[in-house]
Design a protein around this motif. Structure first.
Motif, short mmCIF file in Angstrom:
data_model
loop_
_atom_site.label_atom_id
_atom_site.label_comp_id
_atom_site.label_asym_id
_atom_site.label_seq_id
_atom_site.Cartn_x
_atom_site.Cartn_y
_atom_site.Cartn_z
N GLY A 161 32.51 40.98 41.78
CA GLY A 161 32.23 41.66 40.53
C GLY A 161 32.46 40.74 39.37
O GLY A 161 32.33 39.51 39.49
N GLU A 162 32.85 41.32 38.25
CA GLU A 162 33.02 40.57 37.01
C GLU A 162 34.42 40.77 36.46
O GLU A 162 34.98 41.88 36.55
N LEU A 163 34.99 39.70 35.90
CA LEU A 163 36.29 39.80 35.24
C LEU A 163 36.07 40.31 33.81
O LEU A 163 35.37 39.69 33.03
N HIS A 164 36.69 41.45 33.49
CA HIS A 164 36.51 42.07 32.17
C HIS A 164 37.67 41.79 31.22
O HIS A 164 37.48 41.79 30.00
N ASP A 165 38.87 41.58 31.77
CA ASP A 165 40.03 41.36 30.90
C ASP A 165 41.12 40.70 31.72
O ASP A 165 41.30 41.01 32.90
N ALA A 166 41.86 39.80 31.08
CA ALA A 166 43.00 39.15 31.72
C ALA A 166 44.06 38.89 30.66
O ALA A 166 43.83 38.11 29.73
#
Length: 326
Positions: A250-255
């Protein structure tokens, strides 16, 4: 009855609640920073709370919903401005507390308040002093008229039972599941290790390959990870003989290191729905509380995930992580 005093100060637009408990300071602190425990006393008995987000770090946000006996809901949020973890005999945190609309956004027609929580050791255990600062005389009168003081008294009366429960939230209990709503679940596990260690294990591929293996007899065939928001990741597994392989990503949205990771997730080669996964790491006395909140598009997708045995499959994986950190 844990509340020992309630003091209203109309001149300074404040209300202070003092509550004493026969437990160590760290036990009392953990009850507030662990959402599984906090939601058992933050709402009055007739309006229990469910926390779908609980970020215990400056800049973090908490979100909760209180549900009445008739099914009506009342949402609220905290915006965390300061966190001072237990050191010696004191600890504290400060939040902005407000109401939310049904879609989870702040309700600007209702007042928000600044709340400070001060924890200290006492000869008989520990004390929490909660001071609420109101934005105006009208706001103070409005919230008291709505029953804020009575609500706090009945809510905090539940704390003795929560603090006395040394098993439901202990490190040795393993991986647990809470169904939060028609579309959300929360998976929790205390990992014996620091927040920084658990964060590294979730963000460094060379460490992931040592524990993120699934059941015994499986191997990780692909581990592509990113720490750049907006970019994609991909993981793959197969049995040791190379059969039954599968991949998801998937996709990284926040870290927000070392406390919060937000990603989307979907299975490749499958027409199943994409889900949102939020991992939150919170330091507790016994280690790091790892919570995963999964949001599905509908109840059917949620139930399909639960029926797949995903929660049961996580325990050997997290046990492997704990052994790696040890």
């Amino acid at each position: 009855m844990p509340i020992t005093s309630v003091t209203k100060d109309p001149e300074n637009l404040a209300m202070t609640v003092v509550a004493d408990f026969p437990v160590p300071l760290r036990r009392l602190w953990d009850a507030y920073v662990d959402p599984r425990q906090l939601e058992k006393f933050w709402g009055p008995p007739q309006f229990p709370a469910t926390f779908t987000r609980h970020d215990v770090f400056p800049g973090g946000v908490s979100a909760y919903v209180m549900t009445g006996p008739d099914g009506s809901t009342h949402g609220g949020y905290w915006e965390w401005s300061e966190v001072k973890e237990p050191e010696g005999d004191v600890a504290s945190f400060e939040v902005r507390d407000g109401f939310t609309l049904p879609d989870g956004t702040p309700d600007t027609d209702m007042p928000s308040m600044s709340m400070s929580f001060w924890f200290e050791s006492t000869p008989d255990g520990s004390r929490v002093t909660t001071t609420t600062h109101f934005p105006s005389t009208e706001a103070l009168a409005q919230l008291l008229e709505m029953g804020m003081e009575e609500g706090l008294r009945s809510a905090m009366a539940q704390m003795d039972d929560v603090l006395a429960d040394l098993q439901s939230f202990a490190a040795g209990r393993g991986t647990t599941l809470d169904v939060l709503s028609e579309t959300q679940i929360r998976i929790s596990r205390i990992i014996r290790g620091s927040v920084e260690q658990v964060w590294q294990a979730h963000t460094e591929p060379e460490l992931m390959r040592q524990w993120l293996l699934g059941p015994d007899g499986w191997v990780m065939t692909r581990c592509y990870w990113t720490m750049t928001v907006g970019q994609t990741y991909r993981f793959g597994w197969a049995r040791e003989d190379g059969t039954d392989g599968f991949e998801f990503g998937g996709e990284l949205h926040d870290a927000q290191a070392p406390h919060r990771l937000v990603t989307t997730e979907r299975m490749f080669g499958d027409d199943g729905p994409e889900t949102l996964q939020v991992i939150t790491l919170t330091p507790l006395d016994e280690g790091t509380l790892l919570t995963q909140v999964h949001t599905y598009p509908d109840r059917q997708a949620r139930d399909q995930a639960l029926d797949s045995g995903m929660v049961e499959g996580m325990e050997p994986t997290y046990a492997r992580l704990e052994a790696l950190l040890a």
